[in-house]
Design a protein around this motif. Structure first.
Motif, PDB file in Angstrom:
ATOM      1  N   ARG A  94      14.842  -9.599  -4.787  1.00 48.06           N
ATOM      2  CA  ARG A  94      14.316 -10.220  -3.598  1.00 48.06           C
ATOM      3  C   ARG A  94      15.371 -10.945  -2.981  1.00 48.06           C
ATOM      4  O   ARG A  94      15.629 -11.064  -1.577  1.00 48.06           O
ATOM      5  CB  ARG A  94      12.888 -10.812  -3.613  1.00 48.06           C
ATOM      6  N   GLU A 144       7.947  -5.991  -0.098  1.00 53.15           N
ATOM      7  CA  GLU A 144       6.675  -6.049  -0.113  1.00 53.15           C
ATOM      8  C   GLU A 144       6.401  -4.677  -1.011  1.00 53.15           C
ATOM      9  O   GLU A 144       5.279  -4.811  -1.877  1.00 53.15           O
ATOM     10  CB  GLU A 144       5.955  -5.713   1.343  1.00 53.15           C
ATOM     11  N   ASN A 145       6.882  -3.621  -0.782  1.00 51.75           N
ATOM     12  CA  ASN A 145       6.608  -2.668  -1.706  1.00 51.75           C
ATOM     13  C   ASN A 145       7.342  -2.266  -2.872  1.00 51.75           C
ATOM     14  O   ASN A 145       7.093  -1.180  -3.499  1.00 51.75           O
ATOM     15  CB  ASN A 145       6.743  -1.090  -0.682  1.00 51.75           C
TER      16      ASN A 145
END
Length: 326
Positions: free
Chosen positions: A25, A46-47
């Motif tokens: 991230r 997010e995925n």
């Protein structure tokens, strides 16, 4: 933000996976090149929920792009070797102390206190150029050993032979780290019977000799040096961590580094333990560049995260890996 403490104190699989997602991230947010690559694969913060969903940046990007996850000034630029006119990799390092802590901790983990060794280095092709991360590491190990006889040898083989015999006969623990072709040159000049010396090869014929499989190479080196096994170091310009083999060509990683084996036909899938595929490396010491690298090496993974290097992709092997040239 991920700290040095986070990186170098990992103690469990769960902790490793947690840090991996945290690093992903962070690098997705700060590394423009990596973010664009992830976006091409339709991957984002997010995925991506597990290590196997994290995109691995093809190592070739270090030749064509500035791979950075930091806005700090560049402290050192490590460069890969290459023939004249060949495009080489550049690893822009904003915090060289991360690299130093990585190799010092790893050496201590696998070999103990550096001060217990006299370190002899036979790395002529690396010494003759600037920007080698291997030379940076070995020079630091030489200095840290605090042994008067530790040092580099270029082409002064006779001096090295005499020193190696003298040190080994005295009972001194010796680490001789050398590029493969130079170690072969050395044993052609003299056949040893060493009792207190570790021979560590770093790979590389550099076009000076024919390539040979590891079993053949290590058998020749074992006979020439009179040692039972040959140790190996697995590292590269684009990484700031090394894996080590204490013999038989099986490498182990320090706790902040891990290997995944990707399918040669589908770069986003992984193969089971014991199956051959492309080597993907997770290296948390690369926090300021990219910690998720798809190399051009072929290998197999075994239990406990150990692995074997079998060679390199040739152009035909990359037929199913079009992501490598995105």
């Amino acid at each position: 933000m991920i700290s040095k403490t986070d990186i170098f104190t990992i103690a469990s699989k769960k902790e490793f996976e947690k840090i991996a997602l945290k690093v992903f991230r962070f690098q997705f947010d700060t590394n423009k090149v990596y973010q664009e690559f992830c976006s091409l694969l339709k991957k984002n913060k997010e995925n991506v929920k597990s290590i196997t969903e994290i995109p691995f940046l093809p190592i070739q990007f270090f030749k064509s792009h500035e791979v950075l996850s930091s806005f700090e000034p560049i402290q050192v630029t490590f460069r890969s070797s290459g023939t004249t006119g060949m495009q080489t990799s550049k690893h822009l390092v904003t915090n060289v102390s991360l690299y130093e802590e990585s190799y010092r901790n790893a050496f201590s983990e696998f070999y103990g206190n550096i001060e217990d060794y006299c370190v002899l280095a036979l790395l002529p092709s690396y010494l003759e150029r600037e920007g080698s991360s291997l030379i940076h590491m070995v020079d630091d190990l030489i200095q840290s050993s605090n042994h008067d006889d530790s040092g580099f040898y270029l082409n002064n083989y006779d001096e090295l032979i005499a020193k190696l015999i003298e040190l080994d006969n005295s009972g001194q623990n010796v680490l001789l780290i050398g590029v493969t072709y130079a170690l072969l040159d050395l044993i052609e000049r003299h056949q040893f019977q060493l009792k207190n010396t570790i021979i560590m090869e770093t790979g590389g014929m550099k076009g000076t000799r024919k390539e040979m499989i590891r079993e053949e190479l290590h058998e020749i080196l074992c006979q020439g040096f009179g040692v039972p096994v040959i140790h190996s170091e697995y590292g590269m310009t684009e990484l700031l961590s090394q894996a080590y083999s204490l013999g038989n060509g099986i490498f182990e990683c320090p706790n902040w580094m891990q290997i995944l084996i990707r399918d040669t036909e589908d770069a986003l899938s992984y193969v089971n333990e014991g199956k051959t595929g492309g080597i993907n490396v997770i290296d948390f010491a690369n926090i300021n560049s990219c910690s998720f690298i798809a190399t051009q090496d072929l290998g197999k993974k075994y239990p406990n995260h150990s692995f074997e290097v079998l060679g390199r992709f040739d152009n035909s092997d990359i037929r199913g890996c079009n992501l490598m040239v995105v």
